[in-house]
Write a protein that holds these residues in place. Structure first.
Motif, mmCIF file in Angstrom:
data_model
loop_
_atom_site.group_PDB
_atom_site.id
_atom_site.type_symbol
_atom_site.label_atom_id
_atom_site.label_comp_id
_atom_site.label_asym_id
_atom_site.label_seq_id
_atom_site.Cartn_x
_atom_site.Cartn_y
_atom_site.Cartn_z
ATOM 1 N N GLU A 26 0.873 -1.287 0.100
ATOM 2 C CA GLU A 26 0.125 0.219 -0.050
ATOM 3 C C GLU A 26 0.765 1.351 0.105
ATOM 4 O OE1 GLU A 26 -4.151 1.490 2.412
ATOM 5 O OE2 GLU A 26 -2.778 -0.102 3.063
ATOM 6 N N TRP B 236 -1.878 -1.945 -6.587
ATOM 7 C CA TRP B 236 -2.157 -2.719 -5.460
ATOM 8 C C TRP B 236 -3.655 -2.959 -4.899
ATOM 9 C CZ3 TRP B 236 -3.561 -1.842 -0.330
ATOM 10 C CH2 TRP B 236 -3.513 -2.808 0.694
ATOM 11 N N PRO B 237 -4.439 -1.730 -4.980
ATOM 12 C CA PRO B 237 -5.685 -2.030 -4.588
ATOM 13 C C PRO B 237 -6.678 -2.941 -5.404
ATOM 14 C CG PRO B 237 -5.176 0.264 -4.789
ATOM 15 C CD PRO B 237 -4.118 -0.371 -5.439
ATOM 16 N N ASN C 263 -4.338 -6.491 -0.205
ATOM 17 C CA ASN C 263 -5.374 -5.558 -0.126
ATOM 18 C C ASN C 263 -6.591 -6.456 0.532
ATOM 19 O OD1 ASN C 263 -7.088 -3.325 0.282
ATOM 20 N ND2 ASN C 263 -8.062 -4.008 -1.922
#
Length: 453
Positions: A20, A28-29, A86
């Motif tokens: 993050e 990443w999300p 995530n």
């Protein structure tokens, strides 16, 4: 490095190592992990592919001890790689009512405590575990344990509702079916879900759509009683299997008509401008809610309308890497993790073309028919697994599903025109933050109307 390893490195492994970072361009999300546990289940839902397709999960790979061992092997590798997630999904037949499911949760928790970073764990479940006092205690304790370890363990309720469950969600034995369709089950279910703030994802299928007006009223009543908002918190997903008939589609548009009228009368006080604002000018449905409103008209993403584009799926029984749990057929597998002496040492490449097509290419422009369809701006599109089963091609749309979404979109366009929603949106001033989005929506609506003439 093979083609497949390069693809997975770019799309998943590098973002997981970066974690993050806060960078706006970070993947990443939208780079998540799905652990496909087992196909074994205590229900035989009419529309479920797990009960009908042994090819999706070979029977000889469903030994619980082997699955748990492979989970440890895979998590050892994730820890060594320094991955940060995530979201991790456990997709499975129902196992959360017994020791196998609890062991799976405990294994992941052990690795989180050892330093594996996981923000959220999501589990879809038919919630039959609430029928057991012990299972309720075991699951509640693990939710607290995960929270103490800095991870949110979250369940999503995969029940259809009292007027549909007995039709499309039958248990493997009549005793379970009877218990799961009784008032005690639903009281236990909603009490547990309210306690932890979990949400719901019932399925609207060709088999149960004609019952959904009354079924939604049941959901609405239950939600009011337990402090939920049925319009916001109940994600009514359309089942994208073949078999949608003209009668089914009429039943579905009649249901949508009912929902819109109910929303207008009960949530908007009959004010169409307020309805237009809810649907197109705010995120009223999304914060804390289900994230999908079946009578909304939002722009389709360039990727598929499900998790296949943003989740790496690992079938734990044999550490195969399918595009998703619905497409875990041998010929479609991206590849498989290679294990030597209890450690992952590489990835065996099977079908890197599937990975490239699904993860890197525009789902609309690269799908036959979708690339030139006037409805593509709004259409959720089909399911790759269902399309494989029906058309023997994961990328070939199913005509009955196309008819479903065309019928739905046509109805919504005409309904909102009759209510005056489009006229309200045409008056939106350019200074409004949603102006450009609304203009795109209006242009897409006009394109469809022109194609119908």
């Amino acid at each position: 490095m093979s083609v497949l390893e390069t693809i997975l490195e770019k799309r998943f492994f590098t973002p997981w190592r970066e974690g993050e970072t806060g960078e706006p361009a970070s993947l990443w999300p939208d780079a998540n992990l799905e652990l496909y546990v087992t196909a074994a289940c205590n229900q035989n839902c009419e529309y479920c592919y797990l009960v009908r397709r042994e090819e999706l999960y070979p029977r000889d790979a469903m030994k619980p001890e082997n699955i748990k061992s492979n989970l440890r092997v895979f998590l050892d590798w994730c820890l060594e790689q320094g991955f940060s997630f995530n979201q991790v999904d456990f997709f499975s037949g129902e196992i959360w009512h017994g020791s196998f499911g609890w062991d799976v949760l405990d294994i992941l928790l052990t690795y989180i405590r050892r330093g594996l970073r996981v923000k959220t764990v999501m589990i879809p479940t038919n919630a039959s575990f609430v029928l057991s006092d012990r299972a309720v205690t075991e699951i509640a304790n693990r939710i607290q344990d995960y929270d103490n370890a800095g991870c949110r363990l979250q369940f999503s309720g995969s029940i259809d509702g009292a007027l549909s469950d007995g039709i499309t969600r039958r248990g493997n034995d009549d005793n379970l079916t009877e218990k799961k369709n009784g008032d005690d089950f639903y009281d236990r279910f909603f009490s547990f879900w309210r306690r932890f703030g979990f949400l719901f994802h019932p399925m609207v299928s060709a088999e149960n759509v004609k019952y959904w007006k009354e079924n939604f009223d049941w959901w609405d009543k239950q939600c009011r009683e337990y402090g939920y908002d049925a319009f916001r918190d109940v994600m009514m997903l359309e089942v994208r299997n073949d078999g949608w008939t003209e009668e089914n589609i009429r039943d579905y548009t009649a249901f949508l008509d009912y929902l819109i009228d109910k929303m207008l009368a009960e949530r908007c006080g009959g004010d169409v401008e307020k309805l237009a604002n809810y649907l197109f000018l705010t995120d009223i449905f999304n914060p804390g809610g289900s994230g999908y409103v079946n009578f909304g008209m939002t722009a389709a993403d360039a990727f598929q309308g499900c998790t296949v584009s943003d989740m790496l799926t690992v079938r734990l029984g044999d550490l195969a890497i399918p595009p998703c749990h619905r497409t875990a057929y041998d010929e479609l597998l991206y590849g498989r993790f290679q294990v030597e002496d209890g450690k992952i040492v590489g990835i065996e490449e099977h079908n890197p073309q599937m990975a490239s097509r699904i993860l890197f290419q525009d789902s609309i422009l690269c799908s036959p028919g979708c690339d030139c369809c006037p409805y593509s701006y709004f259409c959720l599109r089909g399911c790759y697994g269902s399309q494989k089963e029906t058309e023997n091609d994961p990328f070939m749309p199913i005509e009955s599903v196309c008819r479903l979404f065309r019928g739905k979109i046509d109805f919504l366009i005409d309904k909102y025109e009759a209510l005056g929603v489009w006229d309200i949106l045409k008056k939106l001033p350019p200074a409004n933050a949603r102006y450009e989005n609304v203009q795109e929506t209006l242009r897409a609506v006009e394109k469809i109307k022109e194609a119908r003439t």
